[in-house]
Design a protein around this motif. Sequence first.
Motif, PDB file in Angstrom:
ATOM      1  N   LEU B  12       0.831  -1.210   0.000  1.00  0.00           N
ATOM      2  CA  LEU B  12       0.000   0.000   0.000  1.00  0.00           C
ATOM      3  C   LEU B  12       0.864   1.257   0.000  1.00  0.00           C
ATOM      4  N   GLY B  13       1.876   1.254   0.882  1.00  0.00           N
ATOM      5  CA  GLY B  13       2.787   2.398   1.002  1.00  0.00           C
ATOM      6  C   GLY B  13       3.513   2.677  -0.301  1.00  0.00           C
ATOM      7  N   THR B  14       3.993   1.593  -0.949  1.00  0.00           N
ATOM      8  CA  THR B  14       4.760   1.769  -2.195  1.00  0.00           C
ATOM      9  C   THR B  14       3.867   2.325  -3.303  1.00  0.00           C
ATOM     10  N   VAL B 193       1.036  10.056   5.037  1.00  0.00           N
ATOM     11  CA  VAL B 193       0.416   8.718   5.098  1.00  0.00           C
ATOM     12  C   VAL B 193       1.380   7.670   4.510  1.00  0.00           C
ATOM     13  N   VAL B 194       2.054   8.032   3.401  1.00  0.00           N
ATOM     14  CA  VAL B 194       3.022   7.113   2.778  1.00  0.00           C
ATOM     15  C   VAL B 194       4.098   6.724   3.797  1.00  0.00           C
ATOM     16  N   TYR B 195       4.646   7.754   4.463  1.00  0.00           N
ATOM     17  CA  TYR B 195       5.701   7.497   5.456  1.00  0.00           C
ATOM     18  C   TYR B 195       5.172   6.624   6.591  1.00  0.00           C
ATOM     19  N   LEU B 196       3.924   6.903   7.012  1.00  0.00           N
ATOM     20  CA  LEU B 196       3.369   6.112   8.119  1.00  0.00           C
ATOM     21  C   LEU B 196       3.178   4.659   7.696  1.00  0.00           C
ATOM     22  N   LEU B 197       2.736   4.444   6.454  1.00  0.00           N
ATOM     23  CA  LEU B 197       2.522   3.068   5.975  1.00  0.00           C
ATOM     24  C   LEU B 197       3.851   2.318   5.855  1.00  0.00           C
TER      25      LEU B 197
END
Lengths: 225, 226
Positions: B12-14, B193-197
């Motif tokens: 998800l993050g990627t 959000v990306v960093y948190l994921l």
Amino acid sequence: MKRDLLSALFIARKDLRTEFRTKEALNAAVSFALVVLVLFSFAFDLERDELYDISGGLLWIVYVFAGSLIVNRSFTREVPNDCLDVLVASPVPAWALFLGKAISSFTLLMVVELVSLPFYGLFNNIIWLKTFWPHFGLMLLATWGITVTGVAFSAVTVNVRLRELMLPVLHYPLLIPLLIGAMEMSTSLLRGDVVNNEPNLRLVAVFDAIFTALSLYLIEFILVT
Amino acid sequence: MREKKIYILAILGTILMVATMYDILVRMPDEAQQGPIGKMLLVHVPAAFAAFTFYGVAVWNSIRFLAKKDFHADSLAVSNVEVAQVFTLINLVTGSLWGHIIWGIWWTWDFRLTSQFMCFMLYLGYLLMRPAVADATQRATMSAILAILAVADIPLVFFAIRLRDARMQHPSPVLETGKMDPSWWPPFLLMWVVYLLIGGALISLRLRQETVRREMDSLRRELHAI
């Protein structure tokens, strides 16, 4: 409470008596402070005015380096013969034991500072006698901050491998706000300004209050484990 | 189950990172005054926010360890600190690159830069100390104490530098002045959000390593006892 405070004073007296008999840490710290002062004299070839600009910085770097030698000994002194275990098992509460250690380290570091101050003035041509008393007040406050955090870290690192290396690595970054306040105020006092120092004084006092309270509370966890 | 969680968070993050970076680098117009380097803000500031989030979780778990002696809390604390250090480093490096182009210098002792750097140094000490303590209970307790002392120190560093030099070199379009263009907010928040994921995936991975290590230590102790 009164009994616990008395116990803290007994611990401090015991440590001071041991130290003044052997003078191990004291001699090493005074010599070290003098060596650093001499090195600084060679490192910076400055005009008198420029020297006053960095006077506070020079002074507190010397004090904090010497302080490491003093606080490092406060708990490691108790390691041989399992003295630390005996102290922790004694009816003295952990905070009183810590307070006693902090008082003894504070007294020793104050001695080192007072001995090296005249040499610092002499080597660098800095007149420090004119504002001695306000500066002495600052030394009391900032030295308490250095010792109270240093003794807490000494307790943390007492069972750590390479503790002599770990103590400064952990301790110095924590001291940055205190040292900024003390260095700024010392520079200002050595320049003869005794009035405009309130914000720096407040910073040093707040640092002392926060870390004295935190250390007294957390020391129970450190010593019991 | 945990492995599945790691994969989901990482994938998800990627995906979200590729989409957001495409949006930032290709679709968004350059910043009016600074040019393309102005977009660094969208990578730089969310990294600091993510680092603070993970440091916060680490300190909370350190307090939990001291209160409950729960080793899972200690594992969570160290995993969060390690990942927070990575994001602090991203924040420092991207800030330095931006500073080199806009200010002409790599570094200045501004209060934000200094407190962020000191935060990095204090928690670096935390990570350096851990392997030097042999006993697991001692290691967890000392780490928890260091985490608490460090978090008490950071606001003081911030105010100390501010007191020393009130001139503010670091811009503050996000938190203080609120002058960031409204169209920048969605990619800004998405990057966070990306960093948190991705951070969550790394923390879960690191947590698994810590749990396995603790189990191995306990088995080793049992073996010694036999």
